[in-house]
Design a protein around this motif. Structure first.
Motif, short mmCIF file in Angstrom:
data_model
loop_
_atom_site.label_atom_id
_atom_site.label_comp_id
_atom_site.label_asym_id
_atom_site.label_seq_id
_atom_site.Cartn_x
_atom_site.Cartn_y
_atom_site.Cartn_z
N ALA A 92 0.83 -1.20 0.00
CA ALA A 92 0.00 0.00 0.00
C ALA A 92 0.87 1.25 0.00
O ALA A 92 0.54 2.25 -0.66
N SER A 93 1.98 1.20 0.71
CA SER A 93 2.90 2.33 0.73
C SER A 93 3.49 2.58 -0.66
O SER A 93 3.63 3.72 -1.10
N GLU A 94 3.83 1.51 -1.35
CA GLU A 94 4.35 1.64 -2.72
C GLU A 94 3.31 2.27 -3.64
O GLU A 94 3.64 3.12 -4.47
N MET A 95 2.07 1.85 -3.50
CA MET A 95 1.00 2.42 -4.33
C MET A 95 0.78 3.89 -3.98
O MET A 95 0.51 4.71 -4.87
N GLU A 96 0.89 4.23 -2.70
CA GLU A 96 0.74 5.63 -2.28
C GLU A 96 1.84 6.48 -2.90
O GLU A 96 1.59 7.61 -3.33
N GLN A 97 3.05 5.95 -2.94
CA GLN A 97 4.14 6.69 -3.57
C GLN A 97 3.87 6.89 -5.06
O GLN A 97 4.15 7.97 -5.61
N MET A 98 3.32 5.88 -5.71
CA MET A 98 2.96 6.03 -7.13
C MET A 98 1.90 7.11 -7.29
O MET A 98 2.00 7.97 -8.17
N ALA A 99 0.89 7.09 -6.43
CA ALA A 99 -0.19 8.08 -6.50
C ALA A 99 0.36 9.49 -6.27
O ALA A 99 -0.04 10.43 -6.96
N GLN A 100 1.29 9.62 -5.34
CA GLN A 100 1.90 10.93 -5.07
C GLN A 100 2.68 11.41 -6.29
O GLN A 100 2.64 12.60 -6.64
#
Length: 135
Positions: A92-100
């Motif tokens: 989820a953290s990796e996906m949040e970084q992508m979204a950012q």
């Protein structure tokens, strides 16, 4: 290509990304982990009990509230120590970084930056002495 078409293409690319696949796999593993699911249900129950006690206002038992907070923290810690939950949190953290990253790039486009060459700068610390320049 319309903006909507470009967004749909972006959505397809996001869903092809290994980070998306990792998040989906981690979510499935969490769903299949019966012990984890039971702990999550218990956590929700503790939260509900806390809300019910807190809603009593002045009649609420501060000892009961403290006990529920302690139970919640302990169970939350146990949940977060679960291997499946750790994998999910990392994904989820990796996906949040992508979204950012996507959000930052879109912000640059709205600021008039060249979509072919612009790059996000380091995060703003709101201390201009660390600034490499926003624009």
């Amino acid at each position: 290509m319309s903006i909507e078409s470009a967004l749909r293409e972006l959505g397809k690319e996001i869903q092809k990304d290994q980070r998306f696949a990792a998040l989906q796999a981690a979510a499935s593993a969490n769903d299949a982990d019966q012990s984890l699911q039971q702990q999550m249900q218990e956590l929700q129950l503790i939260s509900l009990k806390y809300q019910q006690e807190a809603e009593k206002g002045e009649e609420a038992s501060q000892d009961r509230i403290a006990e529920l907070q302690q139970d919640y923290q302990k169970l939350y810690s146990d949940i977060m120590e679960n291997e499946n939950m750790q994998k999910y949190s990392a994904a989820a953290s990796e996906m949040e970084q992508m979204a950012q990253y996507i959000s930052t790039m879109i912000g640059l486009f709205f600021d008039g930056q060249d979509p072919a060459t612009c790059e996000p700068q380091a995060e703003c610390t709101h201390d201009c002495c660390t600034c490499g320049g926003c624009h």
